[in-house]
Design a protein around this motif. Structure first.
Motif, PDB file in Angstrom:
ATOM      1  N   ASN A 201      -2.550   4.963   0.736  1.00 23.91           N
ATOM      2  CA  ASN A 201      -3.175   5.766  -0.313  1.00 23.91           C
ATOM      3  C   ASN A 201      -2.536   7.138  -0.460  1.00 23.91           C
ATOM      4  OD1 ASN A 201      -4.184   6.703   2.141  1.00 23.91           O
ATOM      5  ND2 ASN A 201      -6.135   7.296   1.259  1.00 23.91           N
ATOM      6  N   SER A 202      -1.697   7.553   0.498  1.00 28.33           N
ATOM      7  CA  SER A 202      -1.141   8.904   0.441  1.00 28.33           C
ATOM      8  C   SER A 202       0.378   8.976   0.422  1.00 28.33           C
ATOM      9  CB  SER A 202      -1.650   9.724   1.633  1.00 28.33           C
ATOM     10  OG  SER A 202      -1.229   9.118   2.844  1.00 28.33           O
ATOM     11  N   GLU A 203       1.071   7.835   0.601  1.00 23.08           N
ATOM     12  CA  GLU A 203       2.533   7.915   0.638  1.00 23.08           C
ATOM     13  C   GLU A 203       3.175   6.569   0.331  1.00 23.08           C
ATOM     14  OE1 GLU A 203       2.927   9.360   4.610  1.00 23.08           O
ATOM     15  OE2 GLU A 203       2.911   7.360   5.478  1.00 23.08           O
ATOM     16  N   PHE A 204       4.411   6.648  -0.122  1.00 19.09           N
ATOM     17  CA  PHE A 204       5.278   5.482  -0.288  1.00 19.09           C
ATOM     18  C   PHE A 204       6.387   5.612   0.743  1.00 19.09           C
ATOM     19  CE2 PHE A 204       3.079   5.067  -4.185  1.00 19.09           C
ATOM     20  CZ  PHE A 204       3.333   3.820  -4.705  1.00 19.09           C
ATOM     21  N   VAL A 205       6.716   4.508   1.401  1.00 19.68           N
ATOM     22  CA  VAL A 205       7.804   4.473   2.370  1.00 19.68           C
ATOM     23  C   VAL A 205       8.853   3.514   1.814  1.00 19.68           C
ATOM     24  CG1 VAL A 205       8.489   3.926   4.735  1.00 19.68           C
ATOM     25  CG2 VAL A 205       6.213   4.900   4.276  1.00 19.68           C
ATOM     26  N   ILE A 206      10.056   4.027   1.615  1.00 23.34           N
ATOM     27  CA  ILE A 206      11.156   3.221   1.077  1.00 23.34           C
ATOM     28  C   ILE A 206      12.225   3.118   2.151  1.00 23.34           C
ATOM     29  CG2 ILE A 206      12.788   2.908  -0.819  1.00 23.34           C
ATOM     30  CD1 ILE A 206      11.058   5.060  -2.340  1.00 23.34           C
ATOM     31  N   ASP A 207      12.466   1.888   2.628  1.00 27.78           N
ATOM     32  CA  ASP A 207      13.525   1.632   3.595  1.00 27.78           C
ATOM     33  C   ASP A 207      14.731   1.075   2.849  1.00 27.78           C
ATOM     34  OD1 ASP A 207      12.143   2.435   5.862  1.00 27.78           O
ATOM     35  OD2 ASP A 207      11.326   0.435   6.239  1.00 27.78           O
ATOM     36  N   PHE A 208      15.877   1.724   3.012  1.00 22.32           N
ATOM     37  CA  PHE A 208      17.134   1.255   2.441  1.00 22.32           C
ATOM     38  C   PHE A 208      17.883   0.529   3.551  1.00 22.32           C
ATOM     39  CE2 PHE A 208      15.858   4.718  -0.288  1.00 22.32           C
ATOM     40  CZ  PHE A 208      16.085   4.201  -1.545  1.00 22.32           C
ATOM     41  N   ILE A 209      18.238  -0.732   3.281  1.00 19.37           N
ATOM     42  CA  ILE A 209      18.751  -1.638   4.311  1.00 19.37           C
ATOM     43  C   ILE A 209      20.115  -2.167   3.908  1.00 19.37           C
ATOM     44  CG2 ILE A 209      18.273  -3.844   5.462  1.00 19.37           C
ATOM     45  CD1 ILE A 209      15.249  -3.200   4.677  1.00 19.37           C
ATOM     46  N   ARG A 210      20.980  -2.349   4.885  1.00 23.78           N
ATOM     47  CA  ARG A 210      22.280  -2.989   4.651  1.00 23.78           C
ATOM     48  C   ARG A 210      22.256  -4.355   5.320  1.00 23.78           C
ATOM     49  NH1 ARG A 210      27.061   0.007   7.041  1.00 23.78           N
ATOM     50  NH2 ARG A 210      26.438   1.517   5.469  1.00 23.78           N
ATOM     51  N   MET A 211      22.390  -5.398   4.489  1.00 23.91           N
ATOM     52  CA  MET A 211      22.484  -6.762   5.003  1.00 23.91           C
ATOM     53  C   MET A 211      23.927  -7.218   4.906  1.00 23.91           C
ATOM     54  SD  MET A 211      19.118  -8.718   3.622  1.00 23.91           S
ATOM     55  CE  MET A 211      19.440 -10.059   4.742  1.00 23.91           C
TER      56      MET A 211
END
Length: 106
Positions: free
Chosen positions: A35-45
């Motif tokens: 409800n208070s934040e977005f977490v964006i993980d950028f990943i290399r496959m």
């Protein structure tokens, strides 16, 4: 700027450290939110490998997530006006990604 001219009080001085200037390549993003934040993980496959590494994690407020969405939308539209439509695959990629080809053997 003239010597007697006052700098813009709303200007922001943004520094880009040399260690970050090269950037990180990512070909996958995973997004979670509360409800208070977005977490964006950028990943290399990598092709054919079942394991991937998070290269960067960005945490933003919901308002900033929406601003990011608007900025990305504007920039994709500008890109497509300049270079033509971005082609999307009809189906979602499978994981682990084989990048559409066979896996080489050594």
């Amino acid at each position: 700027m003239q010597p007697n001219q006052n700098p813009d009080p709303n200007a922001i001085n943004i520094e880009l450290p040399e260690a970050l200037a090269e950037g990180e390549y990512a070909n996958l993003a995973m997004i979670a939110h509360s409800n208070s934040e977005f977490v964006i993980d950028f990943i290399r496959m990598m092709p054919g490998l079942p394991k991937a590494k998070v290269k960067a994690r960005i945490v933003v407020t919901p308002e900033h997530a929406k601003r990011l969405l608007q900025a990305l939308t504007e920039n994709v539209e500008r890109f497509e006006q300049a270079f033509g439509p971005i082609k999307m695959q009809n189906e979602a990629p499978s994981y682990p990604m084989n990048f559409g080809g066979s896996v080489g053997e050594a």
